[in-house]
Design an enzyme around this catalytic site. Structure first.
Site, short mmCIF file in Angstrom:
data_model
loop_
_atom_site.label_atom_id
_atom_site.label_comp_id
_atom_site.label_asym_id
_atom_site.label_seq_id
_atom_site.Cartn_x
_atom_site.Cartn_y
_atom_site.Cartn_z
N CYS A 1 30.49 33.89 45.15
CA CYS A 1 30.25 33.72 43.72
C CYS A 1 31.01 32.52 43.18
CB CYS A 1 30.64 34.99 42.97
SG CYS A 1 30.30 34.91 41.20
N CYS B 1 31.37 43.15 40.82
CA CYS B 1 30.63 43.27 39.56
C CYS B 1 29.32 44.02 39.72
CB CYS B 1 30.39 41.90 38.95
SG CYS B 1 29.33 40.79 39.92
#
Length: 377
Positions: A105, A201
């Protein structure tokens, strides 16, 4: 006089909020950007659970933007996040690896894609709330750990390119978390005492197995084996296991057993504690930061960190074809394919380079040869 425009990646937490506030005080024209990376749709995610990048976090980031009186935008990043993070996450587990989605990410979304968005707007600089610093080693830029030893985040940032490093700033690198919270209180920010998220997440329940099931991943069943090839049990899917795992095996043995290898055919190889130490391993997809790329056969000593919170140990690395071969000079266990290995100088804390640990080490390769002989006999 304005120092120019800068984009701050605002997650909705206290770190990015203070980053934005500090840069405003320094004279920058701050533009807050929240990266929408994941569609929170039932039944894959339970949005009542606390995780980063949730709808609640977007609201908090917007509130901070209003409080600081800065422009704030939500930028859709679902497509690149799906391709570079989630798809890789699933693929790694299906191939017996343990992925590190936060590294992917940072490399491809928070910095890679965000820099592209910034350039499209004519903005060169971005900032984040990472606890890290940027240093120069000759002509090269590199990430160095921040002063808060409990928040060192260099491990997750090894994938940043030289171009990224020239144009990013980390205002919190010289601060501790308590200091950051105190600044947030001084600024009157609503997130000053907001708790930190410790979860991935897109897996707010912190249960990746349930996530894989809900994404209709077919688990690969197989056998539990010892290094000599003996079968000692069955399992329902290699995706349930990671190197170094001891709990949840369901195998009764005279001594505790650990996962020491995960095979392509679905076999999960178990061994005792003394069999968990790596003799050597290789690293692929290498990104160089504070060190120029190695030539074929070049070798030198440095320190390697094989997971977050792992204390770096001395090692020797050698360039062989496209890989780096790592020979630990101190004991190291739990070297896990799919995880990241990052390298530091012997006496400094800036990143030389980093990459992905590839499956197998010399010790494990020997074990495979022994197992093959045992099966043939």
């Amino acid at each position: 006089m304005s120092k120019g425009k800068i984009i701050v990646a605002m997650s909705g937490g206290v770190d990015s909020a203070v980053t934005a506030g500090l840069l405003m005080e320094e004279g920058y024209e701050v533009i807050g950007v929240n990266l929408r990376t994941w569609e929170y749709e039932a039944p894959v995610c339970d949005t009542t659970k606390k995780s980063c990048c949730s709808p609640e976090d977007i609201r908090d980031a917007r509130d901070v933007g209003l409080s600081l009186k800065i422009p704030f935008y939500v930028v859709k990043m679902e497509k690149v996040f799906q391709e570079k993070v989630i798809d890789r996450f699933i693929d790694d587990y299906q191939h017996g690896k343990t992925p590190n989605p936060c590294v992917e990410c940072n490399t491809f979304v928070k910095f890679g894609a965000l820099f592209e968005k910034a350039k499209a707007l004519g903005i060169d600089k971005i900032a984040t709330g990472h606890y890290a610093r940027i240093v120069r080693n000759g002509e090269r830029y590199a990430i160095s750990n921040g002063v808060d030893i409990g928040k060192n985040q260099a491990y997750y940032l090894y994938g940043l390119s030289q171009e990224n490093l020239k144009n990013v700033t980390f205002p919190l690198g010289g601060m501790t978390k308590p200091e950051v919270r105190e600044i947030a209180r001084r600024m009157g920010l609503s997130v000053a005492d907001k708790a930190e998220s410790q979860e991935i997440c897109f897996i707010p329940e912190n249960d990746y197995r349930k996530f894989l099931e809900k994404k209709h991943v077919e688990f690969t069943p197989g056998f539990f084996k010892l290094r000599d090839g003996r079968i000692i049990g069955k399992h329902k899917g290699r995706e349930n296991f990671t190197i170094g795992q001891r709990k949840g095996l369901g195998i009764a043995w005279r001594n505790p057993l650990y996962v020491i290898a995960i095979e392509d055919d679905g076999s999960v190889i178990l061994g005792e504690e003394n069999e968990t130490y790596a003799e050597s391993f290789s690293v692929i997809d290498v990104n160089y930061q504070g060190f120029a790329p190695l030539g074929e056969g070049e070798s030198f000593e440095c320190r390697v960190q094989v997971r977050y919170r792992h204390t770096p140990i001395r090692c020797r690395i050698t360039k062989m074809n496209e890989d780096l071969v790592v020979n630990p000079l101190e004991e190291v266990r739990g070297v896990t394919p799919g995880q990241s290995a990052v390298f530091y100088p012997l006496n400094s804390d800036y990143l030389l380079l980093g990459g992905i640990i590839r499956k197998g080490s010399i010790r494990m390769q020997v074990a495979k040869e022994e197992s093959a002989i045992a099966f043939r006999s």
